[in-house]
Design an enzyme around this catalytic site. Sequence first.
Site, PDB file in Angstrom:
ATOM      1  N   GLY A 259       3.182 -13.272  29.208  1.00 19.65           N
ATOM      2  CA  GLY A 259       2.172 -12.277  28.884  1.00 19.65           C
ATOM      3  C   GLY A 259       1.136 -12.846  27.929  1.00 19.65           C
ATOM      4  O   GLY A 259      -0.080 -12.672  28.129  1.00 19.65           O
ATOM      5  N   HIS A 260       1.598 -13.535  26.883  1.00 15.96           N
ATOM      6  CA  HIS A 260       0.671 -14.181  25.961  1.00 15.96           C
ATOM      7  C   HIS A 260      -0.140 -15.268  26.675  1.00 15.96           C
ATOM      8  O   HIS A 260      -1.346 -15.417  26.429  1.00 15.96           O
ATOM      9  CB  HIS A 260       1.434 -14.818  24.795  1.00 15.96           C
ATOM     10  CG  HIS A 260       2.204 -13.847  23.965  1.00 15.96           C
ATOM     11  ND1 HIS A 260       3.579 -13.758  24.012  1.00 15.96           N
ATOM     12  CD2 HIS A 260       1.799 -12.916  23.059  1.00 15.96           C
ATOM     13  CE1 HIS A 260       3.982 -12.831  23.165  1.00 15.96           C
ATOM     14  NE2 HIS A 260       2.935 -12.302  22.580  1.00 15.96           N
TER      15      HIS A 260
ATOM     16  N   GLN B   1       3.230  -4.721   8.953  1.00 12.54           N
ATOM     17  CA  GLN B   1       3.404  -3.765  10.048  1.00 12.54           C
ATOM     18  C   GLN B   1       4.873  -3.445  10.327  1.00 12.54           C
ATOM     19  O   GLN B   1       5.182  -2.719  11.268  1.00 12.54           O
ATOM     20  CB  GLN B   1       2.707  -4.258  11.319  1.00 12.54           C
ATOM     21  CG  GLN B   1       3.308  -5.475  11.984  1.00 12.54           C
ATOM     22  CD  GLN B   1       2.401  -6.049  13.049  1.00 12.54           C
ATOM     23  OE1 GLN B   1       1.331  -6.573  12.768  1.00 12.54           O
ATOM     24  NE2 GLN B   1       2.821  -5.937  14.308  1.00 12.54           N
TER      25      GLN B   1
ATOM     26  N   GLY C  72      -2.944  -7.248  25.076  1.00 11.30           N
ATOM     27  CA  GLY C  72      -2.251  -6.828  26.288  1.00 11.30           C
ATOM     28  C   GLY C  72      -2.108  -5.311  26.370  1.00 11.30           C
ATOM     29  O   GLY C  72      -1.940  -4.627  25.357  1.00 11.30           O
ATOM     30  N   GLN C  73      -2.135  -4.802  27.586  1.00 12.00           N
ATOM     31  CA  GLN C  73      -2.002  -3.365  27.817  1.00 12.00           C
ATOM     32  C   GLN C  73      -0.587  -2.869  27.534  1.00 12.00           C
ATOM     33  O   GLN C  73      -0.384  -1.665  27.333  1.00 12.00           O
ATOM     34  CB  GLN C  73      -2.387  -3.018  29.257  1.00 12.00           C
ATOM     35  CG  GLN C  73      -2.365  -1.528  29.558  1.00 12.00           C
ATOM     36  CD  GLN C  73      -2.417  -1.242  31.040  1.00 12.00           C
ATOM     37  OE1 GLN C  73      -3.308  -1.733  31.730  1.00 12.00           O
ATOM     38  NE2 GLN C  73      -1.445  -0.466  31.547  1.00 12.00           N
TER      39      GLN C  73
ATOM     40  N   LYS D 119       7.306  -7.923  30.007  1.00 10.77           N
ATOM     41  CA  LYS D 119       7.646  -9.055  29.146  1.00 10.77           C
ATOM     42  C   LYS D 119       7.428  -8.677  27.691  1.00 10.77           C
ATOM     43  O   LYS D 119       6.415  -8.090  27.327  1.00 10.77           O
ATOM     44  CB  LYS D 119       6.807 -10.275  29.519  1.00 10.77           C
ATOM     45  CG  LYS D 119       7.270 -10.948  30.802  1.00 10.77           C
ATOM     46  CD  LYS D 119       6.507 -12.223  31.062  1.00 10.77           C
ATOM     47  CE  LYS D 119       7.030 -12.939  32.312  1.00 10.77           C
ATOM     48  NZ  LYS D 119       8.318 -13.590  32.081  1.00 10.77           N
TER      49      LYS D 119
END
Length: 281
Positions: free
Chosen positions: A36-37, A61, A147-148, A184
């Site tokens: 994904g990255h 966070q 990423g979504q 992922k």
Amino acid sequence: MISTTAKADVKAQVRAWKRAGESIGLVPTMGYLHEGHRSLIERAAAECDHVVVSVFVNPTQFAPGEDLQSYPRDIEADSALCEDAGAALLFHPAPEEMYAPDFCTFVDMDAVSKGLCGASRPTHFRGVCTVVSKLMHIAQPDRAYFGQKDAQQLAVIRRMVRDLDMNVDVVGCPIVREQDGLAKSSRNTYLSAEEREAALVLSRAVAQGRQLVEAGETCAARVIEAMRATIEAQPLARIDYVEAVSWDAIEPVESLEGSVLVALAVYIGSTRLIDNFIIER
């Protein structure tokens, strides 16, 4: 590829690129990079002259009791993936490089960040906004890529950039999935073999919801009810939320019209996973 832990190095390289009139893409990450990255880095490399990737497990966070200490880390593997995907600079600072001992300035917002993940992780997006704002100031990107899968994060960053007049285009990129459908995530490594199989209930629920919408269903409650029933049938799953919200404001909707985000967060054992799909009508 340049690799550095120092903000000053990044700023100096960025100034050189800017003087040459070259464009910069930023891919902020917490590391333990996966395909994904890679997809974000490769898209940035295709659209920008240079790509800066940050690898930083951001302490602001994480709430007390969350997985800050156990979050997976492998900077050697991350560096290899970044270089192979086309990154020009890898920035992997220590926490003390990003936050001075007397650090006291945060970026917060009154909306968008309060529902969904923000409801169960109330300090999370303050940390996200703060660190992404800092990274944008350090790297001065023309475009930043997200990423979504972390759809609420994407909405939050877009709102921050708009509200604070930050001169950067925020680019959302599609979810990358395993062959069996699981989105992922670096946290997938926490799952046992049994939990890994059980985690497929998230992508099954997403597929079910999408099928109902494609068949013409417009009632949010009916879609959510069907998705919850699918998840609740898995003994190892515990729902945090399954909700339909407006894609821009992250506010609950009753009708699946316009731009709608259908998102879910589910605990598989002790591991919290997220997934979603977006409706555009």
